[in-house]
Design an enzyme around this catalytic site. Structure first.
Site, PDB file in Angstrom:
ATOM      1  CG  HIS A  82      11.751 -18.862  -8.961  1.00 26.67           C
ATOM      2  ND1 HIS A  82      12.152 -18.535  -7.534  1.00 26.67           N
ATOM      3  CD2 HIS A  82      10.038 -19.039  -9.158  1.00 26.67           C
ATOM      4  CE1 HIS A  82      10.587 -17.797  -7.276  1.00 26.67           C
ATOM      5  NE2 HIS A  82       9.662 -17.724  -8.123  1.00 26.67           N
ATOM      6  CB  ILE A 119       8.114 -15.767  -3.098  1.00 27.01           C
ATOM      7  CG1 ILE A 119       7.054 -14.445  -2.601  1.00 27.01           C
ATOM      8  CG2 ILE A 119       9.337 -15.250  -3.894  1.00 27.01           C
ATOM      9  CD1 ILE A 119       6.522 -14.855  -1.971  1.00 27.01           C
ATOM     10  CG  ASN A 170       9.308 -14.438  -8.444  1.00 24.66           C
ATOM     11  OD1 ASN A 170       8.624 -14.562  -8.473  1.00 24.66           O
ATOM     12  ND2 ASN A 170      10.158 -14.063  -7.324  1.00 24.66           N
ATOM     13  CG  HIS A 187       7.443 -16.936 -12.591  1.00 25.80           C
ATOM     14  ND1 HIS A 187       6.357 -16.755 -11.654  1.00 25.80           N
ATOM     15  CD2 HIS A 187       7.694 -17.002 -11.669  1.00 25.80           C
ATOM     16  CE1 HIS A 187       6.217 -16.237 -10.992  1.00 25.80           C
ATOM     17  NE2 HIS A 187       7.455 -16.613 -10.582  1.00 25.80           N
ATOM     18  CG  HIS A 196       6.469 -21.317  -8.889  1.00 25.39           C
ATOM     19  ND1 HIS A 196       5.723 -21.247  -7.571  1.00 25.39           N
ATOM     20  CD2 HIS A 196       6.405 -20.100  -9.357  1.00 25.39           C
ATOM     21  CE1 HIS A 196       6.259 -19.885  -7.145  1.00 25.39           C
ATOM     22  NE2 HIS A 196       6.494 -19.313  -8.665  1.00 25.39           N
TER      23      HIS A 196
END
Length: 836
Positions: free
Chosen positions: A688, A836, A692, A497, A502
């Site tokens: 993602h 997010i 997520n 993740h 990110h």
């Protein structure tokens, strides 16, 4: 004389206190000038029109709801001066405003000219030059009309900044920095952390620069903002969350959990020394809630959590219960998560379906250096598993490609001795699985390994556990699965993740804004896929992944989590982030020209891969059609100065610790460009989403996905072993994540698993007029229709009982790669970006 209309999205922040705005009747607070793309003056810059001023701007006390207002602007027009290509704007007002669009209607010889702005404009005193906005026409650098070139180049210079000073709210600077802001040695030396990035020992992607001064105790560590100032951490203003994203609510929610609830919950949890005594105690978090006693805790909640979150978390019927939504994994069946079938299925369709791989050799071998770590190879033997291969020998099962492994051994073993000096007590794990005739996986064995007590060079101490259903053996098997899940949870949160989506994508956000003009076609292609990424990453550095932050408190690698992610980044390869390449690398697929998408999956019912390849193919087709429209030849790619600068800076600065790797695409061909953009969009959107938005559905019930283990496997003859025999559920709960960490962890992943109400999903844009080029617009519409078709296919597959892995014993349909969603906690939807 011609009249034009300027539509402005006015939105004022209410920050720490209520701010009153007085009414103004003057009409000179906003100054605009048009300049022409086909007329040259003043040193090869476009010819400027006469200044014009906003009419009837009256500001009053502003509510929290957004307001969109249209205003008239009157320009003097001379039909001889040509077509407007951009406009300059100067804000002489004392406050910033959000400029959405400017539209010129009935321009002689041009018709309607539309400027998509979507940018905050601060008072002129904060800028060395006036703001400039271009029409939404697309130009390669060499095709840019001469009068616009200086403005195009100048805007990029402004966005790069000069690399000095602390950056402020109104700055529009995109620049790079190391991850040197995670530690806080000024608070206490136990909060010191290594600098990630810029060294062979700790390589890392770059983050956005803030320019804060160094800490007092370590000049290599950047000073930190106080927690209460977390919202003020610098990111370029246009990268901040929009109003409907409720940035204040999100940041306050995270801050409240850490700052205000943690000490109070420590007191509450200390008052219940047995913690969770039964699984019913855990279920009460969702079915009833934890009773919050009158007193300091309830007062803290009321005082420090925004009203929106208070309504979400605390019942308002006077019962004062701290409660959570029911996670999908226990919604239909409260115990199905404990089955071996579900344990294995989640490796294909859960929240971390990107690690399982084909077993290539038996017994599994380690790649750790034996000179340092001794013998780290597996101790699993054929006697452990051969009686469970449906009549096959190990050799035949491997030839038929029916043996798979979830292997976390080599990642965690080098850190395990240090991790186990904390309150965590855990193992490095390997899980072997067999592909059954019905397409499901069954676990064969779990190996749990510890460092040798006499030193690393003596190798690992391994113990192998095999499936059992009854008695103490069954309880031990449930614990073995829990330890494997702890490993997978840590790997998921820190690596699958954080690192691979990110952290890996942020350098692309920075490089794109620094090197590709808003007029550039690749900027227009990629820009939606960078929305909110810098903001959420900045908040993560401030609250989540920092020393003593939520991740260190709730995930087992603890203080070593980010350092460990740096070590894993050493093996990060950009081209392997492509889904087909990833599946081939893990042995989960082989190239097959006869198969859909040119790949044949070894597990036909692999929901993440099946749906993912559909999404990947749709993205690739869209990117190919878009890039091929703008780049007719490879030579056009090679001679695009902005594109080449972008790619050079991305490699040498953004992912600078990887600059000498041979696997980077050369960016010499249209094919290179298509491959690169497809990977970027895939990582930012679908990858993602896949790792997520399943967090709360699967891990919101922590016994299914424990993040920490607090004691080792009970040994015969110990009180823990006797407890395991007499009360296995209580022993299980005393082993996994504690009550306090459970509350903290669930609070976090509930927030991170939610879609905002203004989310923009794959196949959507926030404005239909994002380009004037009709061919790309039609291709984008085609892309949207393809994604809608994929949604229908996903629904159809989930309803087909032949595909047992798509729903499983817990009865959760696989929807994590279903493209669209409504807002909230839905377990589906692919946002355009890591938002997010």
């Amino acid at each position: 004389m011609k009249t034009y209309f300027l539509k402005i999205f006015l939105f004022y922040f209410l920050k720490w206190m209520f701010i009153s705005y007085f009414s103004f009747l003057e009409n000179t607070f906003l100054k605009l000038k048009l300049f022409l793309k086909n007329k040259i003056s003043n040193g090869l810059q476009g010819k400027l029109g006469k200044p014009a001023y906003l009419e009837d701007w009256i500001t009053t006390i502003t509510s929290l709801t957004r307001q969109e207002s249209a205003f008239k602007v009157t320009f003097d027009w001379d039909e001889q001066i040509g077509e407007p290509g951009a406009f300059i704007i100067r804000n002489n007002h004392h406050s910033e405003f959000y400029l959405r669009t400017l539209t010129l209607e009935d321009v002689p010889g041009c018709g309607r000219i539309h400027f998509v702005c979507n940018s905050w404009v601060y008072p002129a005193e904060h800028y060395k030059t006036d703001r400039v906005f271009f029409t939404n026409q697309t130009y390669l650098p060499s095709e840019t009309p001469g009068p616009l070139r200086k403005y195009r180049e100048g805007e990029l210079v402004n966005l790069r900044g000069d690399g000095t000073g602390e950056l402020k709210e109104w700055d529009r600077v995109y620049d790079y920095a190391y991850y040197n802001d995670l530690g806080n040695p000024d608070r206490d030396l136990k909060y010191a952390r290594p600098v990630l990035g810029g060294s062979a020992e700790y390589p890392y992607p770059r983050r956005g620069r803030t320019g804060r001064p160094p800490s007092e105790k370590d000049p290599n560590t950047e000073s930190r903002l106080p927690l209460l100032m977390s919202l003020n951490i610098y990111v370029p203003r246009d990268e901040r969350f929009g109003h409907l994203k409720m940035s204040d609510f999100l940041a306050y929610a995270l801050k409240s959990i850490v700052q205000f609830l943690l000490p109070e919950f420590e007191a509450l949890c200390d008052s219940t020394p047995n913690e969770f005594d039964s699984f019913q105690d855990v279920l009460d978090l969702y079915e009833g809630g934890i009773k919050v006693p009158e007193g300091p805790l309830l007062d803290k909640i009321k005082d420090n959590i925004p009203l929106e979150m208070l309504k979400e978390l605390v019942r308002t019927d006077g019962e004062h219960l701290f409660k959570f939504p029911m996670p999908q994994v226990i919604k239909e069946d409260k115990s199905a998560w404990r089955t071996d079938e579900e344990f294995a299925r989640e490796m294909l369709a859960g929240l971390n379906p990107v690690v399982i791989r084909l077993l290539q050799e038996f017994p599994p071998k380690s790649k750790l250096d034996p000179e340092v770590y001794g013998n780290q190879n597996s101790s699993i033997t054929k006697e452990h598993i051969e009686n469970h291969l449906d009549g096959l020998t190990i050799n035949k099962a491997m030839k038929k490609k029916r043996l798979f492994i979830l292997d976390h051994h080599d990642v965690f073993m080098p850190y395990l001795r240090r991790i186990n000096t904390t309150s965590t007590k855990t193992y490095a794990s390997r899980t072997l699985l067999f592909l059954k005739d019905d397409g499901t996986l069954k676990p064969l064995a779990i190996e749990l390994s510890l460092p040798h007590p006499n030193g690393d060079k003596f190798g690992a101490v391994n113990k192998v556990y095999t499936p059992a259903e009854d008695g103490v053996e069954g309880s031990i098997w449930q614990l073995a699965k829990a330890y494997a899940s702890v490993n997978d949870s840590g790997y998921h949160q820190v690596l699958s993740h954080w690192l691979n989506t990110h952290a890996a994508i942020e350098p692309f956000v920075i490089a794109t804004n620094r090197q590709l003009s808003v007029l550039h076609p690749i900027h227009k292609l990629l820009h939606p896929h960078f929305r909110d990424t810098m903001n959420i990453n900045a908040l993560a550095r401030q609250i989540l992944i920092n020393a003593g932050g939520v991740v260190e408190s709730t995930v087992f690698p603890s203080k070593y989590a980010m350092e460990m992610s740096s070590v894993v980044y050493k093996d990060w390869v950009f081209t392997e982030q492509a889904l087909p390449a990833d599946l081939i690398k893990r042995g989960m697929a082989v190239e097959d020209s006869e198969a859909p998408h040119g790949l044949r999956l070894l597990i036909d019912d692999y929901p993440y891969a099946v749906d993912g390849l559909e999404i990947w193919s749709a993205i690739e087709t869209w990117v190919k059609e878009y890039c091929s429209f703008h780049y007719k030849t490879d030579e056009m790619v090679q001679k695009d100065s902005e594109l080449q600068s972008w790619w050079k800076e991305l490699r040498e600065e953004g992912h600078g610790d990887k600059k000498d790797e041979p696997w980077w695409p050369k960016m010499h061909t249209v094919k290179d460009l298509i491959e690169t953009c497809t990977i970027i969009i895939w990582v930012a959107s679908a990858l993602h989403a896949a790792v997520n938005f399943g967090q709360y559905p699967y891990a919101g019930y922590l016994p299914n996905r424990p993040t920490i283990s607090r004691r080792f496997m009970p040994e015969e003859g110990t009180p823990e072993y006797e407890e395991l025999k007499s009360n296995p559920d209580k022993a299980f709960l005393k082993t996994i994540t504690a009550q306090l960490q459970t509350l903290l962890g669930i609070s976090l992943i509930e927030i991170l698993s939610r879609h905002s109400s203004d989310e923009v999903y794959l196949g959507q844009r926030d404005t239909p007029e994002w380009t004037l080029d009709t061919t790309p617009l039609k291709a984008f519409e085609k892309f949207g229709r393809k994604l809608a078709d994929i949604e229908e296919m996903i629904i159809e597959r989930n309803g087909d009982e032949r595909f047992k892995n798509r729903v499983g014993p817990v009865k959760i349909p696989y929807t994590l790669l279903y493209p669209t969603s409504k807002g909230g906690l839905t377990g589906k939807g692919i946002p355009n970006s890591v938002s997010i």
